[in-house]
Scaffold this active site. Structure first.
Site, mmCIF file in Angstrom:
data_model
loop_
_atom_site.group_PDB
_atom_site.id
_atom_site.type_symbol
_atom_site.label_atom_id
_atom_site.label_comp_id
_atom_site.label_asym_id
_atom_site.label_seq_id
_atom_site.Cartn_x
_atom_site.Cartn_y
_atom_site.Cartn_z
ATOM 1 N N LYS A 177 7.532 -11.676 0.071
ATOM 2 C CA LYS A 177 6.916 -11.244 -1.174
ATOM 3 C C LYS A 177 7.612 -11.862 -2.380
ATOM 4 O O LYS A 177 8.800 -11.680 -2.597
ATOM 5 C CB LYS A 177 6.932 -9.720 -1.288
ATOM 6 C CG LYS A 177 6.163 -9.220 -2.512
ATOM 7 C CD LYS A 177 5.871 -7.739 -2.448
ATOM 8 C CE LYS A 177 5.073 -7.291 -3.664
ATOM 9 N NZ LYS A 177 4.682 -5.872 -3.586
ATOM 10 N N ARG A 203 1.972 -1.381 -6.583
ATOM 11 C CA ARG A 203 0.746 -0.807 -6.042
ATOM 12 C C ARG A 203 1.043 0.476 -5.266
ATOM 13 O O ARG A 203 2.053 0.593 -4.595
ATOM 14 C CB ARG A 203 0.060 -1.845 -5.138
ATOM 15 C CG ARG A 203 -1.267 -1.397 -4.544
ATOM 16 C CD ARG A 203 -1.945 -2.575 -3.850
ATOM 17 N NE ARG A 203 -3.126 -2.131 -3.118
ATOM 18 C CZ ARG A 203 -3.160 -1.948 -1.807
ATOM 19 N NH1 ARG A 203 -2.076 -2.175 -1.085
ATOM 20 N NH2 ARG A 203 -4.273 -1.557 -1.208
ATOM 21 N N ARG A 224 -0.946 -5.497 7.147
ATOM 22 C CA ARG A 224 0.291 -5.988 7.748
ATOM 23 C C ARG A 224 -0.045 -7.016 8.813
ATOM 24 O O ARG A 224 -1.081 -6.944 9.457
ATOM 25 C CB ARG A 224 1.091 -4.840 8.404
ATOM 26 C CG ARG A 224 1.534 -3.739 7.447
ATOM 27 C CD ARG A 224 2.675 -4.172 6.561
ATOM 28 N NE ARG A 224 3.166 -3.067 5.777
ATOM 29 C CZ ARG A 224 2.667 -2.686 4.609
ATOM 30 N NH1 ARG A 224 1.644 -3.353 4.088
ATOM 31 N NH2 ARG A 224 3.164 -1.667 3.952
#
Length: 309
Positions: free
Chosen positions: A175, A111, A307
């Protein structure tokens, strides 16, 4: 260097004389290319048998995948610049649901243009072509794709995978994967998209990854990469028509159940500002909702990054 990788991609031993003949390079030049590939995280061994690339996991099984997903045209590439780019180059021959999957990408992207690093045969790197009626709103599409993938993974991981808005897959807060959706300009009167995603299965090397990351093998040590691909694609093929018929609102509750940051202090970062608040999930369009000192604000996925505070 890429020509060498294409030869080694069969993961069989190749003698140095054979490589020098095929590539018209000196042994010294080939050795330099091997070193460069090793620095990228590729596990290349040089021994008395020859030069051979060692895959992280079992190689993709075209027969098995194509048999299970027989109604779709499947492109399996050993080495490709990116699966998204491959589909863009072949738009004219694609039908809805066709997809490309690769063992290794030389120019993978995430992204907002971020580079996507990968070992050889250590991830799922896949892009699928889809189209919608021209009047369909596709707000929240990437989040819905995230839901479909997370559901398939949670089926085999005892619900270990969560989502970070708009479309990151998380394992233990780190992630695990990401999704990239791009519009494809095709003269067919439809809204055409390329849906790409990458999932870390077994990374091996930590170099060049600039954020906390996870690999599925942590919670699924005997994972079957080919079966995971089949299950994810089957779930995606069921999910996308529901999205087309009902929009994101149909999936909002599912997102809330998978949202790793719900009711958590977060900061929303744009090019010009940083806003702090408490995540309130998403609205019926898939926009992020944040409770701030200035009230409840909403954010589009294309505008900002999220975040944890």
């Amino acid at each position: 260097m890429e020509n060498l990788l294409n030869i080694l991609a069969d993961c069989k031993p190749h003698s140095m004389p054979n490589l020098t003949a095929l590539l018209t390079k000196t042994p010294q030049q080939i050795e330099q290319s091997i070193i460069a590939l090793q620095k990228l995280g590729l596990n290349i061994k040089v021994d008395t048998i020859g030069v051979h690339l060692q895959p992280q996991l079992d190689l993709l099984d075209f027969q098995r995948i194509s048999t299970a997903l027989s109604t779709k045209h499947i492109f399996i590439k050993s080495v490709v610049d990116s699966t998204n780019a491959f589909l863009f180059r072949n738009l004219n021959q694609l039908k809805k649901g066709d997809f490309c999957i690769a063992e290794y990408q030389t120019a993978g992207r995430g992204r907002r243009g971020r580079q996507w690093f990968s070992p050889f045969a250590g991830q799922i790197m896949l892009s699928v072509y889809w189209n919608f009626a021209p009047n369909i709103l596709i707000n929240g599409l990437s989040s819905v794709v995230g839901i479909a993938i997370a559901e398939a993974l949670n089926h085999v991981t005892n619900n270990k995978v969560r989502l970070k808005w708009p479309n990151d897959l998380l394992l233990d807060g780190r992630k695990l994967g990401g999704i990239l959706i791009e519009l494809a300009h095709q003269h067919n009167g439809l809204l055409n998209v390329i849906i790409g995603f990458g999932i870390n299965l077994s990374i091996g090397s930590k170099q060049q990854i600039d954020q906390p990351w996870a690999e599925l093998i942590e919670v699924l040590p005997q994972l079957d990469r080919n079966q995971l691909i089949i299950e994810i694609m089957n779930n995606l093929y069921q999910t996308l028509p529901l999205f087309e018929q009902n929009g994101f609102s149909f999936f909002r509750q599912k997102w809330i159940e998978l949202d790793a940051f719900l009711e958590q202090p977060i900061k929303v970062i744009s090019e010009k500002s940083e806003i702090q608040g408490i995540s309130q999930g998403v609205d019926n369009n898939g926009f992020l909702l944040v409770s701030t000192k200035n009230g409840l604000l909403s954010f589009n996925a294309g505008e900002v990054s999220l975040r944890k505070q």
